[in-house]
Scaffold this motif. Structure first.
Motif, PDB file in Angstrom:
ATOM      1  N   GLU A  60     -30.513 -14.326   7.397  1.00  0.00           N
ATOM      2  CA  GLU A  60     -31.601 -14.936   7.528  1.00  0.00           C
ATOM      3  C   GLU A  60     -31.640 -16.416   6.541  1.00  0.00           C
ATOM      4  O   GLU A  60     -32.623 -16.890   6.722  1.00  0.00           O
ATOM      5  CB  GLU A  60     -32.860 -13.974   6.750  1.00  0.00           C
ATOM      6  N   LEU A  61     -30.506 -16.685   6.125  1.00  0.00           N
ATOM      7  CA  LEU A  61     -30.421 -17.965   5.282  1.00  0.00           C
ATOM      8  C   LEU A  61     -29.953 -18.850   6.110  1.00  0.00           C
ATOM      9  O   LEU A  61     -28.855 -18.988   6.833  1.00  0.00           O
ATOM     10  CB  LEU A  61     -29.471 -17.775   4.292  1.00  0.00           C
ATOM     11  N   ASP A  62     -30.525 -19.948   6.320  1.00  0.00           N
ATOM     12  CA  ASP A  62     -30.293 -21.322   6.869  1.00  0.00           C
ATOM     13  C   ASP A  62     -29.422 -22.143   6.132  1.00  0.00           C
ATOM     14  O   ASP A  62     -30.150 -23.328   5.882  1.00  0.00           O
ATOM     15  CB  ASP A  62     -31.619 -21.911   7.653  1.00  0.00           C
ATOM     16  N   LEU A  63     -28.331 -21.820   5.375  1.00  0.00           N
ATOM     17  CA  LEU A  63     -27.852 -22.672   4.241  1.00  0.00           C
ATOM     18  C   LEU A  63     -26.183 -22.628   4.538  1.00  0.00           C
ATOM     19  O   LEU A  63     -25.910 -21.625   5.007  1.00  0.00           O
ATOM     20  CB  LEU A  63     -28.219 -22.073   3.046  1.00  0.00           C
ATOM     21  N   ASP A  64     -25.640 -23.489   3.706  1.00  0.00           N
ATOM     22  CA  ASP A  64     -24.349 -23.213   3.459  1.00  0.00           C
ATOM     23  C   ASP A  64     -24.134 -22.125   2.350  1.00  0.00           C
ATOM     24  O   ASP A  64     -24.261 -22.318   1.272  1.00  0.00           O
ATOM     25  CB  ASP A  64     -23.388 -24.493   3.407  1.00  0.00           C
ATOM     26  N   VAL A  65     -23.607 -21.068   2.681  1.00  0.00           N
ATOM     27  CA  VAL A  65     -23.468 -19.847   1.868  1.00  0.00           C
ATOM     28  C   VAL A  65     -22.108 -19.284   1.495  1.00  0.00           C
ATOM     29  O   VAL A  65     -21.240 -19.357   2.587  1.00  0.00           O
ATOM     30  CB  VAL A  65     -24.344 -18.763   2.270  1.00  0.00           C
ATOM     31  N   SER A  66     -21.822 -19.216   0.431  1.00  0.00           N
ATOM     32  CA  SER A  66     -20.570 -18.432   0.020  1.00  0.00           C
ATOM     33  C   SER A  66     -20.877 -16.863  -0.670  1.00  0.00           C
ATOM     34  O   SER A  66     -21.968 -16.937  -1.345  1.00  0.00           O
ATOM     35  CB  SER A  66     -19.662 -19.094  -0.373  1.00  0.00           C
ATOM     36  N   PHE A  67     -20.207 -16.036  -0.535  1.00  0.00           N
ATOM     37  CA  PHE A  67     -20.361 -14.704  -1.296  1.00  0.00           C
ATOM     38  C   PHE A  67     -19.494 -14.522  -2.363  1.00  0.00           C
ATOM     39  O   PHE A  67     -18.507 -14.945  -2.265  1.00  0.00           O
ATOM     40  CB  PHE A  67     -20.001 -13.528  -0.171  1.00  0.00           C
ATOM     41  N   ASP A  68     -19.929 -13.894  -3.507  1.00  0.00           N
ATOM     42  CA  ASP A  68     -19.013 -13.186  -4.332  1.00  0.00           C
ATOM     43  C   ASP A  68     -19.531 -12.114  -4.921  1.00  0.00           C
ATOM     44  O   ASP A  68     -20.938 -11.613  -4.575  1.00  0.00           O
ATOM     45  CB  ASP A  68     -18.940 -14.227  -5.628  1.00  0.00           C
TER      46      ASP A  68
END
Ligand code: IMP
Ligand code: MG
Length: 182
Positions: A60-68
């Protein structure tokens, strides 16, 4: 009377339906996207409870996302947090100068979130905020500032949508109340 669900030797009742979860996660996604508009965001999930919530939220995020991910455990057994938190493993990437959002399943006593936020703050992120699906104020031992909160819930032991009882029920698509625990 809430609906009974899933065959089990435990008595499970629905507290938050799949429909309500979906709607709220979508709203949180919008709120977070607005807050971080134009920025990159590192989502740091606390395993294992975060996985269903974080994977739905991320979509649902309209962003440049990374996971940790982090894995922590409380010393001691049972359903009550002992207060001391052990880090089983750490982040895989530096977060210095990055915008970080910690994603938690539930804030109960608040002690886990406090310990994890402290650990993350020490790594000098550009910003650090907390997103939790659930908050149980009746059990709070310390004040926790939840920047993005799904639901405030009563003092019941809950399972499903990532949350477990003795490792079980994480895959339920709703939040259920497990009777006779807590
Ligand atoms: P704390 O008490 O806020 O430190 O929460 C510690 C952890 O206990 C949470 O991250 C959950 O994994 C677990 N927990 C607390 N309350 C519940 C619950 O009602 N159901 C399932 N797990 C819970
Ligand atoms: Mg947890």
């Amino acid at each position: 009377m809430p609906k009974k669900t899933q065959k089990s030797e435990h008595d499970i009742r629905v507290m938050i339906s799949q429909t309500r979860l979906k709607k709220r996660v979508r709203e949180l996604g919008k709120e977070i996207s607005k807050k971080y508009k134009g920025k990159s965001l590192v989502l740091v999930g606390v395993l294992k409870g975060c996985i269903l919530f974080m994977s739905d939220l991320a979509r649902e995020l309209d962003l440049d996302v990374s996971f940790d991910f982090l894995r922590v455990s409380s010393y001691g057994e049972g359903t009550v947090s002992s207060g001391s938190v052990r880090f089983d493993f750490d982040l895989t990437q530096p977060i210095r100068g990055k915008h970080v959002l910690l994603v938690e399943d539930i804030i109960d006593t608040g002690l886990t979130a406090q310990a994890v936020m402290k650990q993350l703050r020490a790594k000098s992120p550009a910003s650090l905020r907390l997103c939790a699906l659930l908050y149980k104020p009746a059990r709070a031992q310390i004040k926790t500032n939840v920047d993005f909160l799904g639901f405030t819930i009563p003092n019941e032991f809950v399972i499903g949508y990532g949350l477990d009882y003795a490792g079980r029920y994480r895959n339920l698509p709703h939040i259920g109340i497990l009777s006779g625990v807590n």
